[in-house]
Write a protein that holds these residues in place. Sequence first.
Motif, PDB file in Angstrom:
ATOM      1  N   LYS A   1       0.828  -1.204   0.000  1.00 34.78           N
ATOM      2  CA  LYS A   1       0.000   0.000   0.000  1.00 34.78           C
ATOM      3  C   LYS A   1       0.864   1.256   0.000  1.00 34.78           C
ATOM      4  O   LYS A   1       2.001   1.243   0.447  1.00 34.78           O
ATOM      5  CB  LYS A   1      -0.912   0.033   1.233  1.00 34.78           C
ATOM      6  CG  LYS A   1      -1.852  -1.140   1.345  1.00 34.78           C
ATOM      7  CD  LYS A   1      -2.905  -1.081   0.260  1.00 34.78           C
ATOM      8  CE  LYS A   1      -3.897  -2.231   0.414  1.00 34.78           C
ATOM      9  NZ  LYS A   1      -4.897  -2.212  -0.620  1.00 34.78           N
ATOM     10  N   ILE A   2       0.305   2.329  -0.495  1.00 38.37           N
ATOM     11  CA  ILE A   2       0.970   3.622  -0.414  1.00 38.37           C
ATOM     12  C   ILE A   2       0.836   4.115   1.023  1.00 38.37           C
ATOM     13  O   ILE A   2      -0.268   4.179   1.556  1.00 38.37           O
ATOM     14  CB  ILE A   2       0.350   4.621  -1.400  1.00 38.37           C
ATOM     15  CG1 ILE A   2       0.578   4.137  -2.830  1.00 38.37           C
ATOM     16  CG2 ILE A   2       0.923   6.012  -1.193  1.00 38.37           C
ATOM     17  CD1 ILE A   2      -0.139   4.963  -3.870  1.00 38.37           C
ATOM     18  N   CYS A   3       1.955   4.425   1.639  1.00 36.03           N
ATOM     19  CA  CYS A   3       1.955   4.792   3.057  1.00 36.03           C
ATOM     20  C   CYS A   3       2.781   6.057   3.285  1.00 36.03           C
ATOM     21  O   CYS A   3       3.733   6.329   2.562  1.00 36.03           O
ATOM     22  CB  CYS A   3       2.580   3.690   3.900  1.00 36.03           C
ATOM     23  SG  CYS A   3       1.824   2.089   3.785  1.00 36.03           S
ATOM     24  N   LEU A   4       2.407   6.781   4.298  1.00 38.38           N
ATOM     25  CA  LEU A   4       3.221   7.882   4.810  1.00 38.38           C
ATOM     26  C   LEU A   4       3.766   7.423   6.150  1.00 38.38           C
ATOM     27  O   LEU A   4       3.011   7.153   7.079  1.00 38.38           O
ATOM     28  CB  LEU A   4       2.394   9.156   4.985  1.00 38.38           C
ATOM     29  CG  LEU A   4       3.115  10.335   5.654  1.00 38.38           C
ATOM     30  CD1 LEU A   4       4.317  10.772   4.829  1.00 38.38           C
ATOM     31  CD2 LEU A   4       2.149  11.494   5.854  1.00 38.38           C
ATOM     32  N   VAL A   5       5.096   7.303   6.241  1.00 40.08           N
ATOM     33  CA  VAL A   5       5.756   6.884   7.476  1.00 40.08           C
ATOM     34  C   VAL A   5       6.377   8.128   8.094  1.00 40.08           C
ATOM     35  O   VAL A   5       7.197   8.798   7.470  1.00 40.08           O
ATOM     36  CB  VAL A   5       6.847   5.821   7.194  1.00 40.08           C
ATOM     37  CG1 VAL A   5       7.578   5.444   8.478  1.00 40.08           C
ATOM     38  CG2 VAL A   5       6.237   4.600   6.522  1.00 40.08           C
ATOM     39  N   ILE A   6       5.979   8.423   9.308  1.00 47.80           N
ATOM     40  CA  ILE A   6       6.505   9.592  10.005  1.00 47.80           C
ATOM     41  C   ILE A   6       7.439   9.122  11.107  1.00 47.80           C
ATOM     42  O   ILE A   6       7.032   8.372  11.994  1.00 47.80           O
ATOM     43  CB  ILE A   6       5.369  10.451  10.594  1.00 47.80           C
ATOM     44  CG1 ILE A   6       4.455  10.935   9.472  1.00 47.80           C
ATOM     45  CG2 ILE A   6       5.951  11.630  11.378  1.00 47.80           C
ATOM     46  CD1 ILE A   6       3.241  11.690   9.943  1.00 47.80           C
ATOM     47  N   GLN A   7       8.690   9.539  11.006  1.00 47.28           N
ATOM     48  CA  GLN A   7       9.662   9.257  12.056  1.00 47.28           C
ATOM     49  C   GLN A   7       9.913  10.575  12.776  1.00 47.28           C
ATOM     50  O   GLN A   7      10.573  11.469  12.246  1.00 47.28           O
ATOM     51  CB  GLN A   7      10.948   8.683  11.471  1.00 47.28           C
ATOM     52  CG  GLN A   7      10.742   7.330  10.840  1.00 47.28           C
ATOM     53  CD  GLN A   7      12.015   6.751  10.264  1.00 47.28           C
ATOM     54  OE1 GLN A   7      12.992   7.444  10.031  1.00 47.28           O
ATOM     55  NE2 GLN A   7      11.998   5.452  10.010  1.00 47.28           N
ATOM     56  N   ASP A   8       9.370  10.672  13.949  1.00 48.20           N
ATOM     57  CA  ASP A   8       9.400  11.924  14.698  1.00 48.20           C
ATOM     58  C   ASP A   8      10.629  11.974  15.595  1.00 48.20           C
ATOM     59  O   ASP A   8      10.897  11.052  16.358  1.00 48.20           O
ATOM     60  CB  ASP A   8       8.127  12.040  15.542  1.00 48.20           C
ATOM     61  CG  ASP A   8       8.013  13.387  16.229  1.00 48.20           C
ATOM     62  OD1 ASP A   8       8.540  14.377  15.680  1.00 48.20           O
ATOM     63  OD2 ASP A   8       7.400  13.452  17.299  1.00 48.20           O
ATOM     64  N   GLY A   9      11.403  13.041  15.485  1.00 51.20           N
ATOM     65  CA  GLY A   9      12.496  13.271  16.415  1.00 51.20           C
ATOM     66  C   GLY A   9      13.835  12.707  15.993  1.00 51.20           C
ATOM     67  O   GLY A   9      14.469  11.988  16.757  1.00 51.20           O
ATOM     68  N   LEU A  10      14.304  13.013  14.766  1.00 50.10           N
ATOM     69  CA  LEU A  10      15.615  12.545  14.329  1.00 50.10           C
ATOM     70  C   LEU A  10      16.700  13.002  15.304  1.00 50.10           C
ATOM     71  O   LEU A  10      17.662  12.288  15.555  1.00 50.10           O
ATOM     72  CB  LEU A  10      15.929  13.062  12.920  1.00 50.10           C
ATOM     73  CG  LEU A  10      17.302  12.712  12.364  1.00 50.10           C
ATOM     74  CD1 LEU A  10      17.463  11.199  12.243  1.00 50.10           C
ATOM     75  CD2 LEU A  10      17.538  13.382  11.030  1.00 50.10           C
ATOM     76  N   ASP A  11      16.526  14.185  15.880  1.00 49.64           N
ATOM     77  CA  ASP A  11      17.524  14.697  16.812  1.00 49.64           C
ATOM     78  C   ASP A  11      17.598  13.870  18.098  1.00 49.64           C
ATOM     79  O   ASP A  11      18.558  13.968  18.851  1.00 49.64           O
ATOM     80  CB  ASP A  11      17.247  16.165  17.149  1.00 49.64           C
ATOM     81  CG  ASP A  11      15.804  16.391  17.548  1.00 49.64           C
ATOM     82  OD1 ASP A  11      14.924  16.184  16.697  1.00 49.64           O
ATOM     83  OD2 ASP A  11      15.559  16.751  18.712  1.00 49.64           O
ATOM     84  N   GLU A  12      16.601  13.034  18.348  1.00 51.95           N
ATOM     85  CA  GLU A  12      16.593  12.184  19.542  1.00 51.95           C
ATOM     86  C   GLU A  12      16.966  10.739  19.222  1.00 51.95           C
ATOM     87  O   GLU A  12      17.127   9.925  20.125  1.00 51.95           O
ATOM     88  CB  GLU A  12      15.208  12.222  20.192  1.00 51.95           C
ATOM     89  CG  GLU A  12      14.824  13.606  20.663  1.00 51.95           C
ATOM     90  CD  GLU A  12      13.377  13.696  21.105  1.00 51.95           C
ATOM     91  OE1 GLU A  12      12.675  12.662  21.080  1.00 51.95           O
ATOM     92  OE2 GLU A  12      12.951  14.798  21.457  1.00 51.95           O
ATOM     93  N   TRP A  13      17.109  10.403  17.927  1.00 51.84           N
ATOM     94  CA  TRP A  13      17.396   9.032  17.511  1.00 51.84           C
ATOM     95  C   TRP A  13      18.882   8.741  17.640  1.00 51.84           C
ATOM     96  O   TRP A  13      19.724   9.549  17.268  1.00 51.84           O
ATOM     97  CB  TRP A  13      16.952   8.836  16.066  1.00 51.84           C
ATOM     98  CG  TRP A  13      17.095   7.418  15.595  1.00 51.84           C
ATOM     99  CD1 TRP A  13      16.252   6.394  15.843  1.00 51.84           C
ATOM    100  CD2 TRP A  13      18.150   6.888  14.800  1.00 51.84           C
ATOM    101  NE1 TRP A  13      16.714   5.247  15.247  1.00 51.84           N
ATOM    102  CE2 TRP A  13      17.877   5.517  14.601  1.00 51.84           C
ATOM    103  CE3 TRP A  13      19.299   7.429  14.233  1.00 51.84           C
ATOM    104  CZ2 TRP A  13      18.705   4.690  13.872  1.00 51.84           C
ATOM    105  CZ3 TRP A  13      20.119   6.605  13.507  1.00 51.84           C
ATOM    106  CH2 TRP A  13      19.823   5.262  13.325  1.00 51.84           C
TER     107      TRP A  13
END
Length: 95
Positions: free
Chosen positions: A22-34
């Motif tokens: 399926k077409i999806c939008l994946v949101i990864q929140d907080g790159l600065d915390e990863w």
Amino acid sequence: MLYSDIDRDEAYILLQRIMEKKICLVIQDGLDEWRDTKGKLILPLMVECHNKCTLLITTRPWKLADERIRDSQIDGLYLLDGVKDVFTLSRKVMG
């Protein structure tokens, strides 16, 4: 951690199937915390078979000053000051 171990495995398999087809939008929140536990990766990896997924990573502006993040890794850069309608934002990002 919302599911028991058995249910978590089934939910993970279902999620993988959805992301492959399926077409999806994946949101990864907080790159600065990863953080990569081995200290080698600056960005989280996305499995190549998930080519129908659009990845939106949020971060604080200072994180982009990290010399390990190359411009070629960024398709679009947006400065957001609050979001009134998440569905409109999602449609624009996916488009």
